[in-house]
Design a protein around this motif. Sequence first.
Motif, PDB file in Angstrom:
ATOM      1  N   PHE A 186     -14.004  18.021 -21.177  1.00  0.00           N
ATOM      2  CA  PHE A 186     -12.612  17.945 -20.756  1.00  0.00           C
ATOM      3  C   PHE A 186     -12.061  19.347 -20.503  1.00  0.00           C
ATOM      4  O   PHE A 186     -12.735  20.352 -20.734  1.00  0.00           O
ATOM      5  N   ALA A 187     -10.803  19.381 -20.051  1.00  0.00           N
ATOM      6  CA  ALA A 187     -10.080  20.641 -19.879  1.00  0.00           C
ATOM      7  C   ALA A 187      -8.608  20.387 -20.196  1.00  0.00           C
ATOM      8  O   ALA A 187      -8.068  19.326 -19.872  1.00  0.00           O
ATOM      9  N   ILE A 188      -7.969  21.337 -20.847  1.00  0.00           N
ATOM     10  CA  ILE A 188      -6.541  21.214 -21.154  1.00  0.00           C
ATOM     11  C   ILE A 188      -5.749  21.248 -19.849  1.00  0.00           C
ATOM     12  O   ILE A 188      -5.888  22.174 -19.051  1.00  0.00           O
ATOM     13  N   PHE A 189      -4.930  20.212 -19.626  1.00  0.00           N
ATOM     14  CA  PHE A 189      -4.194  20.126 -18.362  1.00  0.00           C
ATOM     15  C   PHE A 189      -2.681  20.000 -18.562  1.00  0.00           C
ATOM     16  O   PHE A 189      -1.928  19.926 -17.581  1.00  0.00           O
ATOM     17  N   TYR A 190      -2.219  19.991 -19.826  1.00  0.00           N
ATOM     18  CA  TYR A 190      -0.777  19.948 -20.082  1.00  0.00           C
ATOM     19  C   TYR A 190      -0.509  20.637 -21.408  1.00  0.00           C
ATOM     20  O   TYR A 190      -1.239  20.444 -22.384  1.00  0.00           O
ATOM     21  N   ARG A 191       0.585  21.452 -21.443  1.00  0.00           N
ATOM     22  CA  ARG A 191       0.959  22.180 -22.652  1.00  0.00           C
ATOM     23  C   ARG A 191       2.486  22.164 -22.800  1.00  0.00           C
ATOM     24  O   ARG A 191       3.213  22.334 -21.834  1.00  0.00           O
ATOM     25  N   ASN A 192       2.909  21.922 -24.045  1.00  0.00           N
ATOM     26  CA  ASN A 192       4.344  21.903 -24.324  1.00  0.00           C
ATOM     27  C   ASN A 192       4.547  22.249 -25.800  1.00  0.00           C
ATOM     28  O   ASN A 192       3.979  21.591 -26.674  1.00  0.00           O
ATOM     29  N   GLU A 193       5.339  23.278 -26.059  1.00  0.00           N
ATOM     30  CA  GLU A 193       5.552  23.694 -27.452  1.00  0.00           C
ATOM     31  C   GLU A 193       6.240  22.625 -28.287  1.00  0.00           C
ATOM     32  O   GLU A 193       6.008  22.527 -29.489  1.00  0.00           O
ATOM     33  N   HIS A 194       7.118  21.838 -27.663  1.00  0.00           N
ATOM     34  CA  HIS A 194       7.806  20.762 -28.394  1.00  0.00           C
ATOM     35  C   HIS A 194       7.928  19.573 -27.457  1.00  0.00           C
ATOM     36  O   HIS A 194       8.866  19.465 -26.673  1.00  0.00           O
TER      37      HIS A 194
END
Length: 374
Positions: free
Chosen positions: A138-146
């Motif tokens: 897989f690959a990280i495709f979304y990031r959100n601190e909160h």
Amino acid sequence: MELTTENIYESKESHEGNHKNDNGGKLFSFITPVILALFLFSGFISNNKEQVHIAKNDGFYELGSKKKNDGKINLLSASDINSPIKDTVYTDKDMWLEVRVDKQYVYEHWRDGRVVAFPISSGNKFIHEAVEARPGLFAIFYRNEHHKSTQFSDASLYHFQTFNQGIGFHALDGTGYYGNLGVRPSSHGCIRMRHEDARQLYKDAEMGTLVIAHNGDISKRTVGFAPKGYKQEKEYTKEEYKEMLAKNLYNVLHGNYFTEEREFFVVDPKAIPPWGVYNGYDAELPKRQKSPQHIYNFKQESDRMAGDNVSVSEENIYDSETAMSEFNLDEAVINENEVKNLKSPVVDVTSKETLIKKYYHNPIGILPYYGPKK
């Protein structure tokens, strides 16, 4: 014979000359093997260097030369052939992630060799409307601190990073869930972490960081690092990435690692779908890889030995044609065009589409959808 002063000097000079010749002969007999040994050793070193093929892109290494018609003999040891080999997927980032579902840990693998471990708690399939972590690349495709969960009553997911559809790394409110971390699966699907660990992982990772999830030794893929600052010379399409990933894994699983041409490239994370790429979780690695075949052409000329008292009859002489007919040597005489036909086929499937479907797509990574909870 009468000894005269002249004869004595001649005898002495002759003796000294013979002594010098003896010393010179001894020195020559000592130096010659040494020089020969150094020559052979230097040739051995040179041949050893040919065993490791350095691809055009500096930094990618693979045992066994893949150069065509280079005229060199490549030697592979028994340990090379018999060692389990996984397919290596290359990244140009400094870190990749390994999710060990069986150990309930996530590992950061760094370019400098460091490995950092964080305890986790993954999905428990026995919980109502929950899914377990699925194997794949897989690959990280979304990031959100909160991030606010759309499925679970706007629950807060801190330092949220998704890699498999809605599944990602995150922390939750409070610390009540800490007791299961590193112990057992306890979530509806996501990878739960301690607040400080989720924060650190968020700092260390970035969009496109590769993730391999597996249970123990199930993954037949691993991740390697391209040279620092590497720039890919060619731009590949998503379809080309799919085919190269599928072909490389196929060759490893079918023992063709040393016998087939191998494409070296840095995978574009955008070529990895949200449900991941197949990592051979249900396949077996071969116990040994096939050894490259080297074909030699031998030409046998008729040879006669005769002396004053030796006679040779025609029936005792083998020429090339006779030898081939009697010893079936014709099977060993192969031209260069026929050598290509001896190689293992790149695929055992009917088309490129079938190859991609079988060795690229990861249907087990596709998760069921459960609607939002009030």
